[in-house]
Motif scaffolding. Structure first.
Motif, PDB file in Angstrom:
ATOM      1  N   ASP A  29      -7.328 -55.726  73.512  1.00  0.00           N
ATOM      2  CA  ASP A  29      -8.049 -56.344  74.618  1.00  0.00           C
ATOM      3  C   ASP A  29      -9.561 -56.316  74.414  1.00  0.00           C
ATOM      4  OD1 ASP A  29      -8.469 -53.658  74.952  1.00  0.00           O
ATOM      5  OD2 ASP A  29      -7.925 -53.599  77.078  1.00  0.00           O
ATOM      6  N   VAL A  30     -10.005 -55.931  73.232  1.00  0.00           N
ATOM      7  CA  VAL A  30     -11.416 -55.968  72.857  1.00  0.00           C
ATOM      8  C   VAL A  30     -11.590 -57.067  71.821  1.00  0.00           C
ATOM      9  CG1 VAL A  30     -13.316 -54.670  71.823  1.00  0.00           C
ATOM     10  CG2 VAL A  30     -11.697 -53.512  73.343  1.00  0.00           C
ATOM     11  N   SER A  31     -12.650 -57.856  71.966  1.00  0.00           N
ATOM     12  CA  SER A  31     -12.802 -59.051  71.141  1.00  0.00           C
ATOM     13  C   SER A  31     -12.754 -58.764  69.646  1.00  0.00           C
ATOM     14  CB  SER A  31     -14.107 -59.771  71.495  1.00  0.00           C
ATOM     15  OG  SER A  31     -15.238 -58.950  71.229  1.00  0.00           O
ATOM     16  N   ALA A  32     -13.363 -57.658  69.207  1.00  0.00           N
ATOM     17  CA  ALA A  32     -13.408 -57.352  67.776  1.00  0.00           C
ATOM     18  C   ALA A  32     -12.019 -57.173  67.186  1.00  0.00           C
ATOM     19  CB  ALA A  32     -14.244 -56.094  67.538  1.00  0.00           C
ATOM     20  N   GLY A  33     -11.080 -56.667  67.976  1.00  0.00           N
ATOM     21  CA  GLY A  33      -9.704 -56.525  67.518  1.00  0.00           C
ATOM     22  C   GLY A  33      -8.866 -57.743  67.830  1.00  0.00           C
ATOM     23  N   HIS A  34      -9.103 -58.317  68.994  1.00  0.00           N
ATOM     24  CA  HIS A  34      -8.330 -59.488  69.418  1.00  0.00           C
ATOM     25  C   HIS A  34      -8.456 -60.625  68.419  1.00  0.00           C
ATOM     26  CE1 HIS A  34      -7.374 -63.121  71.793  1.00  0.00           C
ATOM     27  NE2 HIS A  34      -6.600 -62.321  72.524  1.00  0.00           N
ATOM     28  N   VAL A  35      -9.660 -60.900  67.956  1.00  0.00           N
ATOM     29  CA  VAL A  35      -9.905 -62.046  67.082  1.00  0.00           C
ATOM     30  C   VAL A  35      -9.224 -61.904  65.722  1.00  0.00           C
ATOM     31  CG1 VAL A  35     -12.030 -61.237  65.965  1.00  0.00           C
ATOM     32  CG2 VAL A  35     -11.737 -63.694  66.478  1.00  0.00           C
ATOM     33  N   LEU A  36      -8.765 -60.698  65.401  1.00  0.00           N
ATOM     34  CA  LEU A  36      -8.070 -60.455  64.129  1.00  0.00           C
ATOM     35  C   LEU A  36      -6.557 -60.384  64.284  1.00  0.00           C
ATOM     36  CD1 LEU A  36     -10.361 -57.701  62.549  1.00  0.00           C
ATOM     37  CD2 LEU A  36     -10.453 -60.188  62.195  1.00  0.00           C
ATOM     38  N   HIS A  37      -6.059 -60.379  65.521  1.00  0.00           N
ATOM     39  CA  HIS A  37      -4.637 -60.133  65.747  1.00  0.00           C
ATOM     40  C   HIS A  37      -3.789 -61.277  65.173  1.00  0.00           C
ATOM     41  CE1 HIS A  37      -1.198 -58.309  67.683  1.00  0.00           C
ATOM     42  NE2 HIS A  37      -0.868 -59.480  68.198  1.00  0.00           N
ATOM     43  N   GLY A  38      -2.932 -60.954  64.241  1.00  0.00           N
ATOM     44  CA  GLY A  38      -2.049 -61.947  63.637  1.00  0.00           C
ATOM     45  C   GLY A  38      -2.723 -62.905  62.683  1.00  0.00           C
ATOM     46  N   ILE A  39      -3.934 -62.598  62.239  1.00  0.00           N
ATOM     47  CA  ILE A  39      -4.714 -63.533  61.429  1.00  0.00           C
ATOM     48  C   ILE A  39      -4.141 -63.721  60.019  1.00  0.00           C
ATOM     49  CG2 ILE A  39      -6.331 -61.871  60.426  1.00  0.00           C
ATOM     50  CD1 ILE A  39      -8.586 -63.888  61.082  1.00  0.00           C
ATOM     51  N   GLU A  40      -3.127 -62.947  59.678  1.00  0.00           N
ATOM     52  CA  GLU A  40      -2.537 -63.066  58.345  1.00  0.00           C
ATOM     53  C   GLU A  40      -1.835 -64.402  58.130  1.00  0.00           C
ATOM     54  OE1 GLU A  40      -3.208 -59.049  59.623  1.00  0.00           O
ATOM     55  OE2 GLU A  40      -1.926 -60.593  60.513  1.00  0.00           O
ATOM     56  N   SER A  41      -1.463 -65.071  59.209  1.00  0.00           N
ATOM     57  CA  SER A  41      -0.715 -66.329  59.092  1.00  0.00           C
ATOM     58  C   SER A  41      -1.128 -67.277  60.209  1.00  0.00           C
ATOM     59  CB  SER A  41       0.791 -66.060  59.179  1.00  0.00           C
ATOM     60  OG  SER A  41       1.516 -67.261  59.418  1.00  0.00           O
ATOM     61  N   ARG A  42      -1.135 -68.554  59.923  1.00  0.00           N
ATOM     62  CA  ARG A  42      -1.460 -69.533  60.961  1.00  0.00           C
ATOM     63  C   ARG A  42      -0.412 -69.516  62.075  1.00  0.00           C
ATOM     64  NH1 ARG A  42       0.109 -75.614  58.670  1.00  0.00           N
ATOM     65  NH2 ARG A  42       2.373 -75.274  58.695  1.00  0.00           N
ATOM     66  N   ASP A  43       0.791 -69.086  61.768  1.00  0.00           N
ATOM     67  CA  ASP A  43       1.862 -69.092  62.763  1.00  0.00           C
ATOM     68  C   ASP A  43       1.834 -67.866  63.669  1.00  0.00           C
ATOM     69  OD1 ASP A  43       2.982 -71.537  61.839  1.00  0.00           O
ATOM     70  OD2 ASP A  43       3.907 -70.441  60.178  1.00  0.00           O
ATOM     71  N   THR A  44       1.124 -66.825  63.258  1.00  0.00           N
ATOM     72  CA  THR A  44       1.071 -65.601  64.069  1.00  0.00           C
ATOM     73  C   THR A  44      -0.303 -65.346  64.662  1.00  0.00           C
ATOM     74  OG1 THR A  44       0.553 -64.228  62.121  1.00  0.00           O
ATOM     75  CG2 THR A  44       2.889 -64.518  62.689  1.00  0.00           C
ATOM     76  N   TYR A  45      -1.296 -66.110  64.273  1.00  0.00           N
ATOM     77  CA  TYR A  45      -2.658 -65.852  64.741  1.00  0.00           C
ATOM     78  C   TYR A  45      -2.749 -66.026  66.249  1.00  0.00           C
ATOM     79  CZ  TYR A  45      -7.799 -65.745  64.398  1.00  0.00           C
ATOM     80  OH  TYR A  45      -9.132 -65.420  64.515  1.00  0.00           O
ATOM     81  N   VAL A  46      -3.281 -65.028  66.924  1.00  0.00           N
ATOM     82  CA  VAL A  46      -3.309 -65.012  68.390  1.00  0.00           C
ATOM     83  C   VAL A  46      -4.097 -66.183  68.968  1.00  0.00           C
ATOM     84  CG1 VAL A  46      -5.377 -63.558  68.630  1.00  0.00           C
ATOM     85  CG2 VAL A  46      -3.577 -63.470  70.376  1.00  0.00           C
TER      86      VAL A  46
END
Length: 330
Positions: A142-159
């Protein structure tokens, strides 16, 4: 160039003049960019949003404000606020509708997004997944620095893709709650910073929106953003890219400037000359790429307190009111 006294270890104007900012382009789109986003949109439109309206929480500026919840993609239940015109129940149908995106960090209340740009309007102010008091989801930072990276490994999982879908589902929920607003061309979109970038990604594929206003939009021209230090969420992405350069292939699908090349509805962009959180070159890249009618309001600064800010905010509010009066006023 605009200059302010600051203590950032970099130049939040990035050495660009207005003329140089007006020339910042959008990156080229992946070949299947439109197919990817249309598939995401089609999936979001299949969601049964089942909106539920809570008790009255506030009444001001011509609207009654209620809590609201709705279902988005993946079965995630999200919350936010619903604004309904005070006169709506007694004076006939709602005339205008808005989906209002929020900045990174979410929203804790309806706050400054009310009053709405036009009278006789209804709006949904959602908290996208992971953000704000009513958007918290287990497992999503719930913090932007972590949120913006969540699931970034794949276009299908990127938050970020799911957050865009949260806006589409919010529009569906609003149309269900206020039937006058269902159908093509019935809505306006408002988004600032994070919400501005999400809006640019959402708008090309959704014909329910007739006009939009984006303030200091983020996610514009990722290849350039990766070269620019900042104090916002982009710095987390820069750090991840240094360790995993392959992330650029995912970011190509979530570039607000690339998406803007497919935004054909009238759009007002408020872009800043100086901004420590969202580098101005990325903001202007979104404006410059817009394919439809566009208006530009140049702000001295964004994400920064300065003398004269209140007057500039008032000017933005007036410009927004005039813009939507032109394109949505009926």
């Amino acid at each position: 160039m605009t200059s302010f006294v600051h203590d950032f270890p970099f130049d939040p104007a990035y050495g660009r003049t207005l003329d140089e900012l007006m020339a910042v382009p959008a990156p080229s789109a992946p070949e299947d960019f439109a197919d990817f986003w249309r598939a995401r949109y089609d999936a979001a439109r299949e969601v049964v949003t089942a909106p539920e309206v809570g008790p009255l929480e506030d009444e001001r500026d011509g609207v009654r404000i209620h809590g609201v919840t709705y279902t988005s993609v993946g079965g995630v239940r999200l919350g936010g606020w619903l604004a309904l015109p005070v006169e709506g129940a007694a004076a006939g149908p709602v005339r205008h509708g808005f989906v209002v995106g929020h900045g990174y960090g979410g929203r804790q209340e309806a706050g400054p997004d009310v009053p709405l740009p036009l009278p006789s309007s209804a709006a949904i102010l959602p908290c996208v997944r992971g953000m704000g008091a009513r958007g918290l989801v287990a497992g999503i930072p719930d913090v932007s620095a972590g949120h913006v990276l969540h699931g970034i490994e794949s276009r299908d999982t990127y938050v970020i893709g799911d957050c865009v879908a949260d806006l589409w589902c919010a529009a569906s929920a609003l149309g269900e709650l206020v039937p006058e607003l269902a159908g093509p061309g019935r809505l306006g979109y408002l988004g600032e910073s994070f919400g501005g970038g999400l809006g640019a990604l959402a708008l090309p594929w959704d014909d329910r929106f007739a006009a939009a206003q984006l303030t200091v939009p983020t996610f514009g021209n990722h290849p350039l953003r990766l070269t620019l230090p900042c104090a916002g969420s982009g710095e987390s992405v820069r750090a991840r890219h240094r360790e995993h350069p392959e992330v650029v292939e995912v970011l190509r699908y979530f570039d607000a400037a690339t998406a803007a090349e497919s935004v054909k509805l009238p759009t007002l962009v408020a872009a800043a000359l100086f901004d420590p959180s969202v580098p101005p070159p990325g903001q202007f890249a979104v404006h410059n790429a817009l394919a439809g009618e566009r208006e530009l309001l140049v702000l001295p600064a964004g994400h920064f307190e300065y003398e004269g800010l209140a007057q500039d905010v008032a000017g933005l509010v007036a410009a927004r009111r005039a813009f939507f009066g032109k394109w949505l006023g009926r």
